[in-house]
Design a protein around this motif. Structure first.
Motif, PDB file in Angstrom:
ATOM      1  N   SER A  36       0.813  -1.224   0.000  1.00  0.00           N
ATOM      2  CA  SER A  36       0.000   0.000   0.000  1.00  0.00           C
ATOM      3  C   SER A  36       0.842   1.267   0.000  1.00  0.00           C
ATOM      4  CB  SER A  36      -0.965  -0.004   1.188  1.00  0.00           C
ATOM      5  OG  SER A  36      -0.244  -0.107   2.402  1.00  0.00           O
ATOM      6  N   ASP A  37       2.114   1.150   0.368  1.00  0.00           N
ATOM      7  CA  ASP A  37       3.019   2.299   0.393  1.00  0.00           C
ATOM      8  C   ASP A  37       4.058   2.268  -0.732  1.00  0.00           C
ATOM      9  OD1 ASP A  37       1.801   3.271   2.748  1.00  0.00           O
ATOM     10  OD2 ASP A  37       3.038   1.932   3.963  1.00  0.00           O
ATOM     11  N   ALA A  38       3.921   1.323  -1.645  1.00  0.00           N
ATOM     12  CA  ALA A  38       4.918   1.130  -2.712  1.00  0.00           C
ATOM     13  C   ALA A  38       4.552   1.968  -3.934  1.00  0.00           C
ATOM     14  CB  ALA A  38       5.013  -0.351  -3.075  1.00  0.00           C
ATOM     15  N   SER A  39       5.082   3.167  -3.976  1.00  0.00           N
ATOM     16  CA  SER A  39       4.791   4.082  -5.085  1.00  0.00           C
ATOM     17  C   SER A  39       5.673   3.776  -6.295  1.00  0.00           C
ATOM     18  CB  SER A  39       5.050   5.523  -4.640  1.00  0.00           C
ATOM     19  OG  SER A  39       6.431   5.706  -4.376  1.00  0.00           O
ATOM     20  N   ALA A  40       5.238   4.262  -7.434  1.00  0.00           N
ATOM     21  CA  ALA A  40       6.015   4.099  -8.662  1.00  0.00           C
ATOM     22  C   ALA A  40       7.375   4.782  -8.536  1.00  0.00           C
ATOM     23  CB  ALA A  40       5.249   4.657  -9.853  1.00  0.00           C
ATOM     24  N   SER A  41       7.440   5.889  -7.820  1.00  0.00           N
ATOM     25  CA  SER A  41       8.721   6.584  -7.661  1.00  0.00           C
ATOM     26  C   SER A  41       9.710   5.752  -6.849  1.00  0.00           C
ATOM     27  CB  SER A  41       8.537   7.971  -7.032  1.00  0.00           C
ATOM     28  OG  SER A  41       7.984   7.873  -5.745  1.00  0.00           O
TER      29      SER A  41
END
Length: 155
Positions: A36-41
């Motif tokens: 849930s905290d794994a952003s593309a950036s």
């Protein structure tokens, strides 16, 4: 060099393996994040991407599948990647039904690897499967140590 470990966990066992995997990267900056905290950036910044999920119904849990599907190929393409899962042991279960489905469908790790390859990642090491004693755990003794050793092969 940066490594990103993305996981989701139902009962805490997959989280424990993700944290153990991080210990293998002594000279690498490691970020361990829940899906849930794994952003593309975060993915874009990483040189190594490791994804882990519990095996539920012989597959990754929905949050991991949805996240993998949402990843832009350009963010993943060419990255060194690896996958792991937590699962029950068919022999310990002594279940012909479980063994049958395991033989046909495999585990979460195969689905994760297939998705990562489809997105253009380079699989660095065969996926790791780590055993929980029952569907809710705990992990079998020695599995976190085995996870560290497995992860040392990721480059």
């Amino acid at each position: 060099m940066k490594a990103l470990i993305v996981y989701d966990s139902v009962f805490g066992n997959t989280k424990a393996i993700a944290e153990a995997v991080a210990k293998a990267f002594k000279k690498t900056e490691v970020n361990v994040v829940k899906v849930s905290d794994a952003s593309a950036s975060l993915v874009k910044e990483a040189d190594i991407l490791i994804v882990g999920s519990p095996t539920r119904a012989m597959s990754p849990i929905p949050s991991i599948k949805a996240w993998l599907k949402s990843l832009d190929r350009e963010v993943v393409k060419g990255k060194s990647a690896a996958a792991f899962d937590t699962r029950m042991d068919a022999e310990e279960l002594n279940s012909k039904v479980y063994s049958f489905f395991e033989g046909i469908m495999g585990h979460a790790v195969e689905t994760i690897e297939k998705s990562l390859k489809h997105k253009g990642a380079v699989i660095a090491i065969p996926g790791g499967g780590f055993i929980v004693k029952e569907s809710e755990g705990p992990l079998r003794a020695g599995e976190t140590e085995r996870a560290v050793e497995w992860a040392k092969g990721i480059k």
